[in-house]
Design a protein around this motif. Structure first.
Motif, mmCIF file in Angstrom:
data_model
loop_
_atom_site.group_PDB
_atom_site.id
_atom_site.type_symbol
_atom_site.label_atom_id
_atom_site.label_comp_id
_atom_site.label_asym_id
_atom_site.label_seq_id
_atom_site.Cartn_x
_atom_site.Cartn_y
_atom_site.Cartn_z
ATOM 1 N N ALA A 178 0.834 -1.206 0.000
ATOM 2 C CA ALA A 178 0.000 0.000 0.000
ATOM 3 C C ALA A 178 0.869 1.255 0.000
ATOM 4 O O ALA A 178 0.597 2.212 -0.740
ATOM 5 C CB ALA A 178 -0.935 -0.011 1.199
ATOM 6 N N ASP A 179 1.930 1.268 0.803
ATOM 7 C CA ASP A 179 2.834 2.419 0.854
ATOM 8 C C ASP A 179 3.549 2.614 -0.482
ATOM 9 O O ASP A 179 3.676 3.734 -0.980
ATOM 10 C CB ASP A 179 3.854 2.235 1.980
ATOM 11 C CG ASP A 179 4.766 3.437 2.121
ATOM 12 O OD1 ASP A 179 4.238 4.564 2.227
ATOM 13 O OD2 ASP A 179 6.003 3.243 2.087
ATOM 14 N N THR A 180 3.996 1.521 -1.073
ATOM 15 C CA THR A 180 4.683 1.609 -2.365
ATOM 16 C C THR A 180 3.742 2.113 -3.453
ATOM 17 O O THR A 180 4.116 2.980 -4.256
ATOM 18 C CB THR A 180 5.266 0.239 -2.752
ATOM 19 O OG1 THR A 180 6.159 -0.192 -1.733
ATOM 20 C CG2 THR A 180 5.998 0.306 -4.079
ATOM 21 N N LEU A 181 2.513 1.598 -3.480
ATOM 22 C CA LEU A 181 1.542 2.063 -4.475
ATOM 23 C C LEU A 181 1.221 3.542 -4.290
ATOM 24 O O LEU A 181 1.119 4.291 -5.271
ATOM 25 C CB LEU A 181 0.267 1.226 -4.405
ATOM 26 C CG LEU A 181 0.381 -0.192 -4.936
ATOM 27 C CD1 LEU A 181 -0.900 -0.972 -4.665
ATOM 28 C CD2 LEU A 181 0.685 -0.188 -6.422
ATOM 29 N N ARG A 182 1.070 3.970 -3.037
ATOM 30 C CA ARG A 182 0.807 5.384 -2.765
ATOM 31 C C ARG A 182 1.960 6.247 -3.256
ATOM 32 O O ARG A 182 1.770 7.263 -3.906
ATOM 33 C CB ARG A 182 0.582 5.603 -1.265
ATOM 34 C CG ARG A 182 0.264 7.052 -0.903
ATOM 35 C CD ARG A 182 0.464 7.336 0.567
ATOM 36 N NE ARG A 182 1.759 6.910 1.092
ATOM 37 C CZ ARG A 182 2.912 7.570 0.886
ATOM 38 N NH1 ARG A 182 2.940 8.648 0.142
ATOM 39 N NH2 ARG A 182 4.046 7.129 1.413
ATOM 40 N N ARG A 183 3.179 5.803 -2.970
ATOM 41 C CA ARG A 183 4.368 6.553 -3.394
ATOM 42 C C ARG A 183 4.459 6.614 -4.920
ATOM 43 O O ARG A 183 4.743 7.663 -5.495
ATOM 44 C CB ARG A 183 5.626 5.902 -2.810
ATOM 45 C CG ARG A 183 6.904 6.663 -3.101
ATOM 46 C CD ARG A 183 8.116 6.002 -2.496
ATOM 47 N NE ARG A 183 8.228 4.573 -2.726
ATOM 48 C CZ ARG A 183 8.648 4.011 -3.872
ATOM 49 N NH1 ARG A 183 8.988 4.774 -4.884
ATOM 50 N NH2 ARG A 183 8.726 2.703 -4.001
ATOM 51 N N LEU A 184 4.175 5.490 -5.584
ATOM 52 C CA LEU A 184 4.231 5.471 -7.048
ATOM 53 C C LEU A 184 3.163 6.369 -7.662
ATOM 54 O O LEU A 184 3.408 7.058 -8.663
ATOM 55 C CB LEU A 184 4.092 4.043 -7.567
ATOM 56 C CG LEU A 184 5.298 3.137 -7.337
ATOM 57 C CD1 LEU A 184 4.971 1.709 -7.732
ATOM 58 C CD2 LEU A 184 6.503 3.651 -8.103
ATOM 59 N N GLU A 185 1.964 6.370 -7.066
ATOM 60 C CA GLU A 185 0.912 7.255 -7.572
ATOM 61 C C GLU A 185 1.300 8.716 -7.391
ATOM 62 O O GLU A 185 1.037 9.548 -8.265
ATOM 63 C CB GLU A 185 -0.403 6.950 -6.872
ATOM 64 C CG GLU A 185 -1.022 5.648 -7.317
ATOM 65 C CD GLU A 185 -2.231 5.257 -6.503
ATOM 66 O OE1 GLU A 185 -2.494 5.923 -5.461
ATOM 67 O OE2 GLU A 185 -2.898 4.291 -6.886
#
Length: 134
Positions: free
Chosen positions: A88-95
């Motif tokens: 979830a943190d990685t996806l948020r950062r990528l977005e």
């Protein structure tokens, strides 16, 4: 007594949807094999499959034919809370990085447009100066 069913897998339309999903799960190769077999056994069927594949953009997609979006697949929980939090943190950062990059590209386009407009106005001013002095 007749019962009305609202199940999408019921009837001819449901049969088509089930077949389409089954083919999508197997990828583009299954669609191409079905099209070739359609041409071999009954050419209008192969032609219909070809047109359907082109119309539904299955023929030229770079990914497999699955309809599941990668975002939907990424949002599934794995059962491992540490990994789910990391994901979830990685996806948020990528977005966030994607939105920052898109904003950068927009600023770049605006700067290019402004430079082209300024160049046009300079050329126009030079042209108007040349005609005014003549």
């Amino acid at each position: 007594m007749t019962t009305v069913t609202t199940d999408p897998t019921y009837g001819a339309r449901g049969w088509f949807a089930r077949t389409e999903n089954w083919m999508d799960e197997r990828g583009k190769g299954a669609w191409i094999a079905a099209m070739v077999l359609g041409f071999i056994f009954f050419w209008p069927l192969g032609l219909a499959l070809l047109f359907y594949m082109i119309w539904s953009k299955r023929m030229f997609s770079s990914k497999s034919c699955t309809r599941k979006s990668s975002r939907a697949m990424m949002s599934r929980n794995t059962g491992n809370s540490a990994f789910d939090a990391y994901k979830a943190d990685t996806l948020r950062r990528l977005e966030e990085e994607q939105s920052n990059f898109e904003a950068f590209l927009e600023r770049l386009r605006e700067a290019k447009d402004k430079a082209e407009f300024d160049q046009f106005m300079d050329e126009r001013a030079k042209r108007d100066d040349g005609t005014a002095s003549a």
